[in-house]
Design a protein around this motif. Structure first.
Motif, PDB file in Angstrom:
ATOM      1  N   ALA A 156      -4.070  -3.414  -3.864  1.00 43.41           N
ATOM      2  CA  ALA A 156      -2.685  -3.885  -3.789  1.00 43.41           C
ATOM      3  C   ALA A 156      -2.395  -4.480  -2.422  1.00 43.41           C
ATOM      4  N   ALA A 162       2.187   1.789  -3.457  1.00 49.10           N
ATOM      5  CA  ALA A 162       1.129   2.306  -4.324  1.00 49.10           C
ATOM      6  C   ALA A 162       0.854   3.785  -4.039  1.00 49.10           C
ATOM      7  N   LEU A 163       0.922   4.169  -2.767  1.00 48.86           N
ATOM      8  CA  LEU A 163       0.721   5.582  -2.432  1.00 48.86           C
ATOM      9  C   LEU A 163       1.846   6.453  -2.978  1.00 48.86           C
ATOM     10  N   ALA A 219       0.824  -1.207   0.000  1.00 51.04           N
ATOM     11  CA  ALA A 219       0.000   0.000   0.000  1.00 51.04           C
ATOM     12  C   ALA A 219       0.856   1.254   0.000  1.00 51.04           C
ATOM     13  N   LEU A 241       3.511   5.897  -5.590  1.00 47.59           N
ATOM     14  CA  LEU A 241       3.297   5.970  -7.035  1.00 47.59           C
ATOM     15  C   LEU A 241       2.029   6.741  -7.396  1.00 47.59           C
ATOM     16  N   ARG A 242       1.381   7.327  -6.396  1.00 41.61           N
ATOM     17  CA  ARG A 242       0.169   8.132  -6.562  1.00 41.61           C
ATOM     18  C   ARG A 242      -0.977   7.356  -7.198  1.00 41.61           C
ATOM     19  N   ALA A 243      -1.145   6.109  -6.792  1.00 49.46           N
ATOM     20  CA  ALA A 243      -2.248   5.293  -7.288  1.00 49.46           C
ATOM     21  C   ALA A 243      -3.551   5.743  -6.638  1.00 49.46           C
ATOM     22  N   PRO A 244      -4.683   5.532  -7.307  1.00 49.95           N
ATOM     23  CA  PRO A 244      -5.977   5.850  -6.704  1.00 49.95           C
ATOM     24  C   PRO A 244      -6.221   4.994  -5.451  1.00 49.95           C
ATOM     25  N   VAL A 294      -7.001   1.311  -5.818  1.00 51.70           N
ATOM     26  CA  VAL A 294      -5.829   0.540  -6.255  1.00 51.70           C
ATOM     27  C   VAL A 294      -4.902   0.288  -5.058  1.00 51.70           C
ATOM     28  N   VAL A 295      -4.765   1.269  -4.175  1.00 51.01           N
ATOM     29  CA  VAL A 295      -3.949   1.104  -2.971  1.00 51.01           C
ATOM     30  C   VAL A 295      -4.519  -0.022  -2.114  1.00 51.01           C
TER      31      VAL A 295
END
Length: 102
Positions: free
Chosen positions: A89, A76-77, A73, A79-82, A85-86
């Motif tokens: 993951a 993912a954060l 997580a 990488l600026r994922a929505p 998606v975080v």
């Protein structure tokens, strides 16, 4: 102690805290230090809750699949994922590590 008595006391306590917050004078709430603390306190509490739920089991510290999910997580954060998606993951990595016996 009866469960309903405990619930009633909790309700009264929550109401008292809410009322106390409403009775604080406006000039106290508008101070820069108070505003900064009010902005940062929820973040600190959420971080502490996340750490406690991830790394604690009873009275022991553990490093298991939950830590891997938290790491996924965090990546993912970064990488600026929505948000979904975080969460996805974290769930997929945690489930994968647990399935592999971790």
């Amino acid at each position: 102690m009866n469960t309903w008595i405990a619930i009633g006391l909790t309700v009264l306590g929550c109401y008292a805290v809410k009322l106390a917050g409403l009775l604080v004078p406006a000039h106290v709430v508008e101070r820069p230090l108070v505003r900064r603390l009010a902005a940062l306190l929820p973040v600190a509490l959420l971080a502490a809750l996340t750490a406690q739920q991830t790394f604690a089991q009873g009275h022991a510290l553990v490093l298991d699949a939950r830590a891997a999910g938290l790491g996924a997580a965090a990546v993912a954060l970064v990488l600026r994922a929505p948000f979904l998606v975080v969460v996805a993951a974290a769930v997929v990595v945690t489930a994968g590590v647990r399935a592999l016996g971790g």
